[in-house]
Structures are given as C-alpha cells and as structure tokens.
Design a protein around this motif. Sequence first.
Motif, PDB file in Angstrom:
ATOM      1  N   SER A   1      -4.340   0.963   5.676  1.00 19.99           N
ATOM      2  CA  SER A   1      -3.554   1.781   4.997  1.00 19.99           C
ATOM      3  C   SER A   1      -1.992   1.204   5.584  1.00 19.99           C
ATOM      4  CB  SER A   1      -4.530   3.071   5.318  1.00 19.99           C
ATOM      5  OG  SER A   1      -4.257   2.925   6.555  1.00 19.99           O
TER       6      SER A   1
ATOM      7  N   ASN B   1     -10.723  -0.844   5.418  1.00 16.71           N
ATOM      8  CA  ASN B   1      -9.260  -0.674   4.559  1.00 16.71           C
ATOM      9  C   ASN B   1      -8.140  -0.928   5.350  1.00 16.71           C
ATOM     10  OD1 ASN B   1      -8.547   1.266   2.443  1.00 16.71           O
ATOM     11  ND2 ASN B   1      -7.673   2.841   4.257  1.00 16.71           N
TER      12      ASN B   1
ATOM     13  N   THR C   1      -4.668   7.767  -3.356  1.00 16.80           N
ATOM     14  CA  THR C   1      -4.522   8.528  -3.197  1.00 16.80           C
ATOM     15  C   THR C   1      -3.593  10.334  -2.697  1.00 16.80           C
ATOM     16  OG1 THR C   1      -4.231   8.056  -0.461  1.00 16.80           O
ATOM     17  CG2 THR C   1      -6.416   7.613  -1.351  1.00 16.80           C
TER      18      THR C   1
ATOM     19  N   SER D   1      -5.206   1.697   0.550  1.00 19.96           N
ATOM     20  CA  SER D   1      -5.248   3.014   0.341  1.00 19.96           C
ATOM     21  C   SER D   1      -3.599   3.156   1.063  1.00 19.96           C
ATOM     22  CB  SER D   1      -6.419   4.119   0.845  1.00 19.96           C
ATOM     23  OG  SER D   1      -6.388   3.794   2.264  1.00 19.96           O
TER      24      SER D   1
ATOM     25  N   THR E   1       0.918  -1.270  -0.452  1.00 18.08           N
ATOM     26  CA  THR E   1      -0.532   0.204   0.201  1.00 18.08           C
ATOM     27  C   THR E   1       0.957   1.273  -0.148  1.00 18.08           C
ATOM     28  OG1 THR E   1      -0.129  -0.166   2.302  1.00 18.08           O
ATOM     29  CG2 THR E   1      -2.035  -1.000   1.017  1.00 18.08           C
TER      30      THR E   1
ATOM     31  N   SER F   1      -5.869   5.339  -8.969  1.00 15.72           N
ATOM     32  CA  SER F   1      -6.616   3.804  -8.436  1.00 15.72           C
ATOM     33  C   SER F   1      -7.034   2.939  -9.531  1.00 15.72           C
ATOM     34  CB  SER F   1      -7.830   4.520  -8.070  1.00 15.72           C
ATOM     35  OG  SER F   1      -7.292   5.548  -7.472  1.00 15.72           O
TER      36      SER F   1
ATOM     37  N   LEU G   1      -6.810   2.835  -4.366  1.00 14.38           N
ATOM     38  CA  LEU G   1      -6.852   3.537  -4.305  1.00 14.38           C
ATOM     39  C   LEU G   1      -5.300   4.615  -4.451  1.00 14.38           C
ATOM     40  CD1 LEU G   1      -9.829   3.582  -1.750  1.00 14.38           C
ATOM     41  CD2 LEU G   1      -9.850   3.772  -4.333  1.00 14.38           C
TER      42      LEU G   1
ATOM     43  N   SER H   1     -10.668  -1.818   0.457  1.00 14.71           N
ATOM     44  CA  SER H   1     -10.589  -1.244   0.064  1.00 14.71           C
ATOM     45  C   SER H   1      -8.831  -1.321   0.642  1.00 14.71           C
ATOM     46  CB  SER H   1     -10.923   0.196   0.488  1.00 14.71           C
ATOM     47  OG  SER H   1     -10.213   1.184   0.151  1.00 14.71           O
TER      48      SER H   1
END
Length: 426
Positions: free
Chosen positions: A274, A272, A193, A237, A95, A177, A191, A235
């Motif tokens: 991260s 998610n 970001t 990110s 990520t 993305s 994603l 998800s």
Amino acid sequence: MSRKSRNVIVIGAMFLFGVCSCSKDQPIIEKIGTPLKIFVATDTHLLSNNLVSKEGKYTKDKLTSDGRVQEYDYQILESLINVINEEKPSFFIITGDLTFNGEKYSHYELVSLLSKIDSQTKVLVIPGNHDVYNTKAFTYVNENIIYTDSITDEEFKDIYKDYGYQNAISYDLNSLSYIYELDDKTLALMLDTNLFEFNYEFGDNFISGYLDEETLVWIENNLKKAQEENKKVISFSHHNLITHNELFDSMYTLQNNQELLSLFSKYDVKLNFSGHLHIKNNQKIEVDNKTIYDISNGSLLDYGNRYTELKVYNNCYEISSKKYQIIVEGIEDFNKYSFDVFHSKFYDKQKLYFEKKYESKGLDLLDISSKINCYYFDGDYLKIKSLLKENRSLKRFMNSKKFEEKYIKSLIDVDYVDQNKIDIYF
C-alpha cells in the motif's frame, strides 16, 4: 448495490506528516527457485511542468508544506526509470496517487515518462485518492490559481490502458480494480479502494478508502479460482490494509478492511502493498491463524525517496526498500537535500509552538523531533534508536508526561527494527 449507492462513513481530507513498527529478525532459510523480480513505488504525485510557473508565488517548491520535494518530481521518477532499465525487473507497479491533484495534463506527462521504460519491464498502475474526479486540479500560472481538467474513471482506464488495464485477465465492473497475471504461478490483485466518485457531489476530495460489496464478491470469486489453480496472489492497494499508527487510522486504513482480511485469510493471501501514508512501515496481523502483511511504502517524493524490490521465490517473498541515485543538476547529494527539506518544513511549522510550550528546551526538542520524523518516514528505526541514545536527557523528557506531543511519542514508541527489509516465508 452500485458503487454510487454504497453505505460508507466518509471522512474529510488531511495529509499525514508521519505515522508504526513491525517485524522481528527473520530466520535464515534457503530461498528456493529463480525469483520473479518486481519493483513497487507509490505516491509519485507528478505535476506537469506545463501547469506551474518556474518563478513567482506558485512554484512547485511552494505548493506543499508536508516535506515533499515536489520541485524535483520529474527528476526523481526519471532517475528511477534509469534504474529500472538497468536492472530490468519483470514488473514495475505504482500503487496510486500518480499525480499531484489528478490534472489531465499530469496524467499524460506520467504516461510519457513511463513510456521510456524498456519493454521487458511491464508497468501496472492503480489510482489513488488524488487521481480521479479531483476538485482541486489547478494550474498555477502568473500568480493565479485556475481550475484545469481532471479525469473520469473511464478516462483513467483509457489513459493507462497499456499499464495494466488492456491486458488484465479479470476486471471489476464497479471499480478500477483488476487482476493481472505476473507469471504462470502468480497473480496481482490490483485494487481500486478510492471514494473519488463522491468528490463532485460533496465538493471535496475524499481521503478514505472502501470496497463495495460487489467488488468484494468479485475479489472472492477470483481468489477462489486462484486457489483452485494453486496460484499465489499478491495484493496492491492505495489505502492501507492494516493500521500503521493508531493516530492515523480512519482516513488511511481501508474502512472495511476486516472483510478483505477475512477473504485473504480464507484464500491464503499473505501480502499487500500500500501507499497513501507516505511512510515506510511494515505491519502484520493474525486472522484465523493466518498471518497477513501490509507493506506501506513511502512516497517517492518524501525523504528516503525509496522504491521497493520484491523477489517472489517458490517459498518466500523477499522485500527490500532501496535508495537510488537521483540525478539533479546543481545538487551533489540529493539524499542530504531531501533530508534537509523534510526536516526544515516540519521544524519551521512547529518552531513558535515548541519555543512557547517548552521554553529553553523547545528548540532542542524540536530539532530532535524533526530528525526522528525524517528517519521514521524513511523506515530507519535504528537511526531513531541511535539518536535517542545520544540525547538521553531529551529522551527522558520526551517520555515524560510533560512532553505532550502524541505524534512524536508515537514515533519513538516502536520496535527498533529496520523497516526496509523483510522476508516472508510461505
């Protein structure tokens, strides 16, 4: 509105040297079905050996002061690749912050390493704020710092075409993305970001994260379709979806996270993953009576040196963060080595201040603070609890108004729950 014209609050760059708690004991419920196994890692920060001298002023171990063991970035990733090839997860996902500072050679070196992963494990990546249009992509050779090539967003997509982009089922035209089908019941929402397209314009590397209006529309269209097809969406990110420490919010939590959280609540996206903060910490939030989790993984290069294993059952996400054997010639116990480096870098930076501020208590306070910082990054809050119990007088002082270190206070004001395992039931 194009990505270039988005209206955002851009906040400058700095690195977090620590940041909250989460999660109570989970109920014991039978997990249904054969799980899909996924490994997740973040912030590999690989720096090509071709860009750094092996001795002198700018060796890898001297390039960071934040606790990373940058000098063993190759060995850390190679050792994890050995684990991947042994355990054969279906996917390995990174990520963001793949490279030290977006050096083109570092990206190519990372792809070379990833190519050693057996074909039964598919690798997916997304960029972090370090990876594209980086204004601080340097070589560190012969006592000099010299600019080297970074990469554009289009180059990123081409370099990593075999690691998500070529076989994605949907692409966002305004960012990097994409959507990837993990199996016939599960999709990965990957994603981008980042705000890196502003780096050259402003002459600095932006840490903050944001999602364009067009990207949010693309996300909603895909989430709506997934819901209609009865598919789960997970998800991923670089920036945090939920704030993990109030002291470190603006540059680490997605600026317009409420808009994404609303979409996740509407379309029942529960999870998610991260990075960015370099800590292992779990957070959850209630949005319109829906619980959404953000799992912040620690950097592979920081103490703990963990990857996360996600098992996707029919009724549960089983998440466990794991240490593994890191093989480095000349170092018998890499876990201890990494702890000592992380401890000493924090200790050395704060030593004069603590001695002056807290006099006779100063170095004892600093030592325990440095250990707490290590355990915090590793997500081992039970060790923090035990350490404070063993040092009751220092704990009382640290909880008093006389101890003014807000950062350290934020590390001990947590629920003492191990952050390295959590089950999320549907």
